[in-house]
Design an enzyme around this catalytic site. Structure first.
Site, PDB file in Angstrom:
ATOM      1  CD  GLU A 166     -37.340   1.025 -63.074  1.00 41.56           C
ATOM      2  OE1 GLU A 166     -36.391   0.346 -64.217  1.00 41.56           O
ATOM      3  OE2 GLU A 166     -36.853   1.428 -61.713  1.00 41.56           O
ATOM      4  CD  GLU A 215     -33.427   3.924 -62.242  1.00 44.75           C
ATOM      5  OE1 GLU A 215     -33.682   3.113 -61.621  1.00 44.75           O
ATOM      6  OE2 GLU A 215     -33.832   4.777 -62.720  1.00 44.75           O
TER       7      GLU A 215
END
Length: 262
Positions: free
Chosen positions: A116, A136
């Site tokens: 990210e 995640e």
């Protein structure tokens, strides 16, 4: 996301100036550069200084030890620490990128918050051995630092959905094919490749570069009816700047321009 036990003995984020390019290095190689709260605080100051320094035109972010960033440090997360800054996001970057161009130089893994962080950059140069993913969900978490909202803007919805829901790891070639990697270079050559790209950008008019980035970023939210008017608000000052006159004069005189940023 990495669980670590190392204790920092030097700065966790390093900086180096190369001409008009700032090199930012995430520096926890034993922890695969897993991000800590301290790193986020350092990054906030570094990025503020970068944007306010008229001598720096472009920044490159990379990782020490042939890994870009493996995400947040899980031991810190268990202690209640988050490697984020309020209003600025993961590593003080994902919600509020700098106004000037930022290039990611990726070796090894760019995972979770590391991926990210990369998505928050404007351009990506990756080694052919680099690996990407937002795993995640495999830890019962969600890619909330940009994987769910920024990735669909950088690639196809179906690709973003697959990456977010499977948590699988993908290759550099997959990244280039699907639009979130600009250039692929040999193993160990990502920083050199990113610096070459940065120096190409830094040779251009800094006002024009900054305005061009701003229009591309902000125009995603503009309607068809307003897009040229809003663009004019940003780029018209560029056309009346001293740098614009210098660029035209230098071209006519067949010499390199001498930019002043005014």
């Amino acid at each position: 996301m990495t669980e670590t036990t190392d204790t920092p003995t030097e700065a966790e984020v390093l900086t180096e100036v190369r001409g008009q390019v700032l090199v930012i290095t995430l520096n926890r190689p034993k922890a695969k550069n897993a991000a800590t709260a301290a790193m986020a605080a350092q990054m906030a100051q570094i990025l503020d200084d970068f944007d306010s320094n008229d001598e720096l035109f472009v920044a490159v972010i990379t990782g020490a030890g042939k890994t870009f960033c493996s995400g947040m440090d899980l031991k810190g997360f268990v202690r209640g620490e988050r490697p984020s800054v309020e209003g600025r996001g993961f590593l003080a970057l994902t919600e509020a990128p700098p106004q000037k161009p930022l290039i990611a130089a990726v070796e090894g893994y760019a995972l979770a918050g590391g991926f990210e962080t990369m998505l928050a950059c404007d351009l990506v140069v990756a080694a052919d051995t680099a690996k990407f993913g937002i795993p995640e969900v495999k830890r019962g978490l969600a890619a909330a630092a940009g994987g769910l909202v920024t990735l669909p803007q950088r690639t196809h919805r179906a690709v973003a959905m697959e990456m977010a829901l499977t948590g699988d790891i993908y290759s550099a070639e997959f990244g280039r094919t699907n639009g979130f990697v600009n250039r692929i270079v040999g193993d160990g050559e990502a920083l050199d490749g990113a610096l070459e790209l940065a120096q190409t950008i830094a040779a251009n008019g800094p006002l024009a570069v900054k305005a061009s980035k701003q229009v591309i970023v902000e125009s995603a939210d503009w309607s068809t009816e307003e897009k040229f008017a809003k663009q004019s608000e940003i780029v018209d000052p560029v056309f009346t700047s001293a740098d614009a006159k210098e660029g035209a004069t230098a071209f006519a005189e067949k010499r390199a321009p001498r930019w002043t940023g005014r």
